[in-house]
Design an enzyme around this catalytic site. Structure first.
Site, PDB file in Angstrom:
ATOM      1  N   ASP A  42       0.898  -1.318   0.088  1.00 61.20           N
ATOM      2  CA  ASP A  42      -0.111   0.027  -0.153  1.00 61.20           C
ATOM      3  C   ASP A  42       0.875   1.240   0.204  1.00 61.20           C
ATOM      4  O   ASP A  42       1.591   1.708   0.886  1.00 61.20           O
ATOM      5  CB  ASP A  42      -0.958  -0.009   1.161  1.00 61.20           C
ATOM      6  CG  ASP A  42      -1.934   1.092   1.188  1.00 61.20           C
ATOM      7  OD1 ASP A  42      -1.928   1.886   0.538  1.00 61.20           O
ATOM      8  OD2 ASP A  42      -2.876   1.142   1.886  1.00 61.20           O
ATOM      9  N   HIS A  62      -9.219  -0.775  -7.646  1.00 58.67           N
ATOM     10  CA  HIS A  62      -8.861   0.348  -7.078  1.00 58.67           C
ATOM     11  C   HIS A  62      -7.638   1.055  -7.359  1.00 58.67           C
ATOM     12  O   HIS A  62      -7.813   2.156  -7.563  1.00 58.67           O
ATOM     13  CB  HIS A  62      -8.660  -0.281  -5.518  1.00 58.67           C
ATOM     14  CG  HIS A  62      -8.280   0.695  -4.399  1.00 58.67           C
ATOM     15  ND1 HIS A  62      -9.266   1.632  -3.857  1.00 58.67           N
ATOM     16  CD2 HIS A  62      -7.030   1.217  -3.926  1.00 58.67           C
ATOM     17  CE1 HIS A  62      -8.880   2.615  -3.174  1.00 58.67           C
ATOM     18  NE2 HIS A  62      -7.555   2.215  -3.320  1.00 58.67           N
TER      19      HIS A  62
END
Length: 429
Positions: free
Chosen positions: A243, A337
């Protein structure tokens, strides 16, 4: 996080790669500790170092490790805790001014807080009734960052100084916000690579608030500890995904333009400051973990193993949004995403994400209360966070597996110069 190893003091008798052992009878005094810390200068983070830890305390004194000696500076152009490397432990806390407290009390509070932060970040005890919690530790990359919420300006009679960028965030369909854990007059972010150092700072800040302000909400977070991996790498979140791959980098030419208010920006007191969006995002881990790894990768648009885009290459290889498989299907799904959040899919909108994971126990039904304390920085949230979140709100595959439970937006002024406190230009201007 950059791989920056701290220089180690050596004598001619110590061979390269070896560390000089401290005499067994010699303890580490606070003065010696601070002398060691001061010699290192500013270090944003140390990763990849191989450091051994005993299962129990040893009677023999050991020299400070690089984890303890790392130090961030309080005074500077920008406040600490924005571009510094991710820290292993974090606390975020919002305060409301007490009834009857106004601009004068707020100025005195920020003066106290700034002095406490300066001392603690240098590895020194807090100026008032230090608890000794961090007595044996070095600075440990401690950062303390201060911001003002929308409501602060009415409470202090400074409505004319409130930035338009601080207007309340719009509502999003994915929001399930708890108002008691959202917003606030004042916001403080604390980060450190040692849990006791971070807690010590949190306690000192709370005590300094005295009768001027009371805690509105407080949250705790964590990241992987520096040196826990064999080589520097982008952090993983609690879904197991890498991330932060496309985070803006300070080395990029337009980084300051995207993240910080310009020196001649409006209002003047926000020069070199930034705006922090803070969201408590709960991850529905039981549902997420029922998916196959391939299904999880389709939701994100990147490989779980190494963070590379599904279109191929390595983590940093540019994503090919047009690539299709043998059946003509997009390799990176249209609602993935990583596709939706790309700056080139959002009019260039960019923000610096600097989050902490959280885990606040197990609910009575056995579901973990865990997720991400999402903190992002930008020069203007209407050009950073808002357009990206609006697009995510319209069809992000990840939205099924997360829930936004609290939210806040805070104006974080530029750093304090020597002899100044944070927010002085606003409160005394």
């Amino acid at each position: 996080m950059p791989d920056q190893s701290l220089p180690k003091a050596r004598t001619p008798e110590v061979a390269p790669g070896e560390r000089e052992a401290a005499p067994a009878h010699e303890g580490i005094s606070r003065r010696r500790l601070l002398g060691t810390a001061g010699a290192t200068g500013l270090v944003l983070g140390t990763t990849g170092a191989a450091v051994g830890y005993a299962a129990a305390p040893s009677e023999a004194a050991a020299p400070l490790t690089s984890l303890g000696t790392d130090r961030a500076m309080f005074h500077g152009k920008h406040q600490p805790g924005i571009t510094d490397g991710l820290q292993a432990r974090g606390h975020v806390v919002a305060f409301d001014l007490a009834a009857g407290a106004g601009r004068k009390e707020a100025a005195a509070l920020l003066r106290r807080w700034s002095e406490t932060a300066r001392r603690l970040m240098a590895g020194e005890p807090s100026p008032h009734d230090d608890t000794d919690v961090a007595r044996d530790a070095g600075p440990s990359s401690l950062t303390v960052t201060f911001g003002f919420g929308h409501s602060f300006f009415a409470r202090t009679g400074l409505e004319k100084q409130r930035p338009t960028a601080l207007d309340p965030l719009p509502e999003f369909s994915s929001d399930h916000l708890d108002k008691n854990r959202s917003n606030g007059d004042l916001w403080v972010q604390i980060g450190a690579n040692d849990a006791l150092v971070a807690f010590h700072a949190l306690r000192a800040i709370q005590k300094d608030a005295g009768q001027a302000a009371k805690v509105r909400w407080q949250m705790n977070g964590f990241n992987r500890s520096p040196g826990a991996t064999s080589h520097p790498m982008t952090a993983r979140n609690l879904m197991g995904q890498i991330d932060g791959t496309r985070n803006p980098k300070p080395s990029e030419a337009d980084f300051d333009q995207r993240i910080f208010v310009p020196e001649k920006g409006e209002p003047a007191w926000m020069a070199n400051g930034s705006y922090a969006v803070v969201r408590r995002i709960r991850m529905l881990l039981d549902d997420w973990e029922k998916l196959s790894v391939r299904a999880q990768e389709d939701v994100i648009g990147r490989r779980k193993s190494d963070g590379a885009a599904l279109s191929g290459g390595t983590e940093t290889t540019a994503m090919d949004l047009e690539k299709t498989d043998a059946k003509g299907n997009l390799v990176v799904p249209i609602n993935a995403h990583a596709r939706i959040t790309r700056p080139d899919q959002n009019g260039g909108a960019a923000m610096l994400r600097r989050p902490f994971s959280f885990h606040d126990g197990i609910d009575t039904d056995g579901v973990p209360d865990a997720g991400l304390l999402f903190i992002c920085w930008q020069a203007d949230p209407l050009r950073g966070f808002v357009p990206v979140q609006r697009k995510l709100d319209r069809g992000d595959a990840l939205s099924t597996f997360i829930r936004h439970e609290s939210s806040g937006l805070f104006a974080v002024p530029g750093g304090a110069a020597e002899g100044e406190y944070v927010g002085q230009k606003l409160l005394e201007g």
